[in-house]
Design a protein around this motif. Structure first.
Motif, PDB file in Angstrom:
ATOM      1  N   GLY A 170      -0.960  15.480   6.771  1.00 53.57           N
ATOM      2  CA  GLY A 170      -1.684  14.558   7.235  1.00 53.57           C
ATOM      3  C   GLY A 170      -0.399  13.581   7.335  1.00 53.57           C
ATOM      4  O   GLY A 170       0.576  14.017   7.433  1.00 53.57           O
ATOM      5  N   LYS A 171      -0.825  12.366   7.535  1.00 46.12           N
ATOM      6  CA  LYS A 171       0.106  11.136   7.367  1.00 46.12           C
ATOM      7  C   LYS A 171       0.556  10.301   6.118  1.00 46.12           C
ATOM      8  O   LYS A 171       1.042   9.430   5.954  1.00 46.12           O
ATOM      9  N   GLU A 224      -3.217  15.218   3.982  1.00 51.62           N
ATOM     10  CA  GLU A 224      -4.287  14.231   3.749  1.00 51.62           C
ATOM     11  C   GLU A 224      -5.307  14.647   3.110  1.00 51.62           C
ATOM     12  O   GLU A 224      -6.078  15.743   2.305  1.00 51.62           O
ATOM     13  N   LEU A 225      -5.863  13.762   2.269  1.00 54.26           N
ATOM     14  CA  LEU A 225      -6.322  13.405   1.725  1.00 54.26           C
ATOM     15  C   LEU A 225      -8.013  14.190   1.372  1.00 54.26           C
ATOM     16  O   LEU A 225      -8.546  13.014   2.546  1.00 54.26           O
ATOM     17  N   GLU A 231      -2.417   0.078   8.414  1.00 53.84           N
ATOM     18  CA  GLU A 231      -3.313  -0.117  10.334  1.00 53.84           C
ATOM     19  C   GLU A 231      -3.152   1.767  10.187  1.00 53.84           C
ATOM     20  O   GLU A 231      -2.574   2.581  10.237  1.00 53.84           O
ATOM     21  N   GLU A 232      -4.482   1.448  12.017  1.00 52.07           N
ATOM     22  CA  GLU A 232      -4.459   2.862  12.858  1.00 52.07           C
ATOM     23  C   GLU A 232      -4.924   3.752  11.884  1.00 52.07           C
ATOM     24  O   GLU A 232      -4.764   5.155  11.784  1.00 52.07           O
ATOM     25  N   GLY A 233      -6.003   3.602  10.110  1.00 52.47           N
ATOM     26  CA  GLY A 233      -6.318   3.859   9.399  1.00 52.47           C
ATOM     27  C   GLY A 233      -5.382   4.948   8.205  1.00 52.47           C
ATOM     28  O   GLY A 233      -5.914   6.439   8.139  1.00 52.47           O
ATOM     29  N   HIS A 234      -4.359   4.260   8.613  1.00 48.13           N
ATOM     30  CA  HIS A 234      -3.423   5.337   7.881  1.00 48.13           C
ATOM     31  C   HIS A 234      -3.029   5.102   5.954  1.00 48.13           C
ATOM     32  O   HIS A 234      -3.964   3.940   5.849  1.00 48.13           O
ATOM     33  N   VAL A 235      -3.607   5.965   5.712  1.00 53.45           N
ATOM     34  CA  VAL A 235      -3.880   6.017   4.290  1.00 53.45           C
ATOM     35  C   VAL A 235      -2.887   6.131   3.645  1.00 53.45           C
ATOM     36  O   VAL A 235      -1.965   6.847   3.427  1.00 53.45           O
ATOM     37  N   ASP A 236      -2.221   5.623   2.082  1.00 50.35           N
ATOM     38  CA  ASP A 236      -1.069   6.429   1.187  1.00 50.35           C
ATOM     39  C   ASP A 236      -2.232   6.453  -0.125  1.00 50.35           C
ATOM     40  O   ASP A 236      -2.766   4.968  -0.226  1.00 50.35           O
ATOM     41  N   ALA A 237      -1.442   6.198  -1.490  1.00 51.25           N
ATOM     42  CA  ALA A 237      -1.663   6.123  -2.455  1.00 51.25           C
ATOM     43  C   ALA A 237      -1.002   6.627  -3.629  1.00 51.25           C
ATOM     44  O   ALA A 237      -0.172   7.231  -3.489  1.00 51.25           O
TER      45      ALA A 237
END
Ligand code: PLP
Length: 757
Positions: free
Chosen positions: A707-708, A727-728, A666-672
């Motif tokens: 970043g997050k 942040e990527l 949600e809310e543009g949050h990205v994990d990798a």
């Protein structure tokens, strides 16, 4: 007269409301005092001295506009308001920017000029601000700040919360939690100052100082909050600039400057609060009723005099009856992820912080020194040799995860170290390095050590063998550590350069081996245990008995080897300043050992444990000074050795990995998810790594900022997260290549095979 007082929390780290109420009651026995709070969980609402209570919804639920109008109506109708909470005072300042005659809290100008850490308003006071660094700087620079200040640092939010962060993993965890709780990435690190805490409390109305008083903490709670204190007059050298400060900020209301007095009597400002402190009534007991002075200043109605009953105060805990109109609520659910005391207030102050950000985005920002230079980008620049070494790789053919050997970087580091050693060498004292094989036993690094005139520093006989295989002679080997006899049968027959004994048992074994002709070394010495710092290594010298044993043992050492002393305390761990302090104290111990044993120290070995930047960038003058100091204090020393491990190895390798999956939340949050893991980068808890993405289109190396995003390893393990708060770069997708630099030290040598089938 009707006076509204907020901030009634009365736990172990209380708000000042009840103290203000008690002082007002003394100054104005007939006033109607209304307690204001935002939760019925706050025990202070049951205090008998309150005539009325005005309980609001918690801050997260309040309609701030209509509440603001209600407060304005109360003030317009003649009610006075004394705020007992920083954030409430800030919210009030956002509504009454120039104040209100009946609002006894500072205007926006005052609030803005006391923001931490710079506290512009206090510039003319005889106090200093401890060194600080905004967390907007790169992790690389933040880690350097912590090392430089011996890891005695605080991580602080702009208004609330301060946490000691003695290690990197604690720092990153607290940073994540504070950013989340206070809705800001803008925190700062500040150096700890040792000393006694004291405060100055003030009371002012429309820029006129009405009263001020000093208080020294004499007993504290586990959180360091005042439990008892003594009260005295503010000296004129402080009072006059304080009066100026109050004028310049047009201050109204209470205020507190929290300070530390160091051993040289210098005062350091920790923070300034826009309200009375919780110990306010302690000063009233001592004859300084500052809340009453405030009301007198605002209304012109004289307060009853405040006779001093003591010059010291202390706290006690009292039970009071619970009011039947506000029965006790059920126990709160434990709140997961709480840090520090920010969760102590049930009134939803963290929600208020989030809302204040929307009202005035600058208001909760940390105030940094305006002369502090350009805005930090948060990105750590890669040294040129890193870029060149990465460019030389053929990534297309590379299976990941893969350690890249940084050829020119490694060669450059060893060359510079060799040149520095030569520069520092004088006719009296030779300066040398021994490469710590344990840190990374890669033959390419051992070879560079050999080619650059290093000694080989080994902690086991198999490491000695590795050195000999690369081409070292036995007389270029320094043998160290508690496991130096392992594995059996590998002890070189030739004379080694130096052997340092780690314990008295080790020393006795060395003496026997020399006597039996099984071992020989040009120097035989001892490792001494640094006093006052916990260590399992070396021979202790911290009591007369242990020191006596050490002296007796040294006297037994064979006379046909020269005597040496080794000490090792990682500056990367204890901090750079502390390391130098320790170094000087070690020289004193060495002198005593020489005198008491009659043996001259000919070799001094300072061990390893430097972070690469601290070792390579240290001004040569400091080490030159150290060489001079050794020469003066221990004139028999012919050779000074150090044993860098990670200083040489850490920059020499990087870890290449590929992204397996991008997860969008949600809310543009990205994990990798990546194909590397904590098995390949086990030091990520302890040190930052400079990270880049290799751009698919241009091949450029793009630095990875903060970043997050979490980078999760390939292992099916909860704690396999190799980076958080990153942040990527835009456009990153599965298959992209990421490179973690600074992985050639213990990341490489302590990596393990796991999860590979
Ligand atoms: C491990 C070790 C070193 C090197 O330490 P680094 O932290 O890698 O610099 C040096 N000397 C001895 C005796 C060691 O055990």
């Amino acid at each position: 007269m009707k006076i509204y007082v907020s901030g009634l929390y009365a736990g172990g780290n209380p708000q000042p409301g009840l103290g203000i109420v008690r002082s007002l009651r003394q100054g104005y026995p007939d006033a109607t005092i209304v307690g204001v709070d935002y939760s019925t969980r706050v025990s202070g609402i049951h205090f008998e001295e309150l005539d009325e209570r005005w309980i609001q919804r918690p801050w997260g639920e309040l309609d701030l506009d209509s509440y603001g109008n209600k407060v304005r109506d109360l003030l317009d109708a003649g009610g006075l308001w004394i705020s007992g909470s920083d954030l409430e005072a800030m919210w009030l300042a956002s509504i009454f920017r120039e104040g209100h005659p009946n609002l006894l809290a500072p205007p926006m100008r005052g609030i803005k000029r006391i923001t931490k850490p710079a506290v512009e308003a206090a510039a003319a006071l005889p106090i200093k601000i401890p060194t600080y660094l905004s967390t907007e700087h790169s992790d690389w620079d933040l880690h350097a700040f912590c090392r430089a200040h011996d890891w005695r640092v605080w991580l602080k939010g702009p208004y609330y919360d301060a946490s000691r962060t003695p290690t990197w993993d604690i720092f990153t965890a607290v940073r994540g939690a504070l950013s989340k709780i206070w809705s800001t990435e803008k925190l700062f690190l500040q150096a700890h100052v040792s000393g006694y805490e004291e405060s100055v409390m003030l009371s002012a109305y429309r820029g006129e100082l009405l009263g001020a008083v000093s208080m020294r903490k004499r007993d504290i709670t586990p959180e360091g909050k005042t439990w008892a204190g003594d009260v005295s007059e503010v000296p004129p050298s402080f009072l006059e600039p304080l009066r100026e400060m109050v004028r310049a900020t047009n201050w109204t209301g209470g205020g507190e400057l929290e300070m530390v007095r160091d051993a040289s009597e210098q005062l350091w400002l920790i923070e300034m609060n826009p309200r009375f402190p919780a110990w306010v009534h302690g000063a009233t007991i001592a004859g300084h009723n500052l809340p009453a002075l405030l009301v007198q200043g605002a209304t012109g109605l004289p307060a009853s005099p405040a006779p001093a009953t003591a010059s010291e105060f202390t706290r006690i805990v009292l039970e009071v009856p619970v009011r039947t109109d506000f029965p006790l609520p059920p126990l709160p659910e434990p709140f997961a992820g709480a840090v520090g005391h920010s969760m102590k207030h049930p009134s939803g102050l963290t929600a208020l912080a989030a809302r204040l950000h929307v009202i005035d985005p600058d208001m909760l920002d940390v105030a940094l020194d305006p002369e502090g230079g350009e805005q930090p980008s948060g990105l750590a620049a890669l040294p040129g040799s890193f870029v060149a070494d990465i460019a030389a790789q053929d990534f297309d053919a590379m299976e990941t995860p893969h350690y890249i050997y940084m050829d020119t970087t490694a060669a450059g580091l060893f060359k510079r170290a060799a040149e520095r050693a030569l520069r520092l060498t004088t006719s009296a004292v030779e300066v040398v390095s021994g490469y710590s094989i344990k840190t990374n036993p890669d033959p390419r690094l051992i070879r560079l050590a050999l080619d650059n005139g290093f000694y080989a520093e080994a902690i086991s006989l198999s490491e000695v063998q590795s050195a000999l295989e690369v081409g070292f002679r036995a007389d270029q080997v320094i043998l160290n550590g508690p496991g130096k006899w392992w594995p059996q049968g590998l002890m070189p027959r030739e004379r080694m350069h130096a052997v340092f004994c780690d314990s008295i048992a080790d020393l006795d074994r060395a003496i026997a081996a020399v006597a039996a002709g099984e071992m020989s070394a040009r120097h035989i010495g001892i490792r001494i245990r640094t006093p006052n710092i916990v260590s399992r290594f070396g021979i202790p010298l911290d009591s007369p008995t242990t020191f006596g044993k050490l002296i007796a043992a040294v006297k037994r050492l064979p006379g046909d080897s020269a005597f040496g002393v080794h000490f090792h305390m990682a500056s990367s761990h204890v901090g750079v300043a502390q390391w130098w302090h320790l170094f000087e104290s070690m020289l004193g111990w060495c002198r005593s050992i020489e005198r008491l044993t009659g043996r001259t120290i000919e070799m001094l070995d300072m061990g390893g444990g430097w972070y690469p930047d601290d070792w390579h960038e240290d001004e040569t003058s400091k080490i030159a000074h150290a060489v001079e100091l050794v020469h003066n204090m221990l004139p028999g020393v012919r050779q000074i050795a150090s044993e860098p491990g990670k200083a040489m190895a850490q920059p020499s390798m990087a870890l290449a990995m590929r992204i397996l999956e991008i997860q969008e939340h949600e809310e543009g949050h990205v994990d990798a998810v990546v194909d590397a893991s904590i098995a390949e980068i086990p030091m990520h808890f302890w040190q930052p790594h400079r990270m880049v993405r290799k751009c698919r289109e241009t091949g450029a190396l793009q630095p990875i900022g903060r970043g997050k995003t979490h980078l999760m390893g390939r292992l099916c393990m909860e704690h396999d997260i190799i980076a958080s708060n990153i942040e990527l770069p835009e456009g990153t997708r599965a298959g992209d290549l990421l490179i973690f630099c600074d992985a050639g030290g213990y990341d490489r040598s302590m990596s393990y095979v796991f999860g590979r089938g």
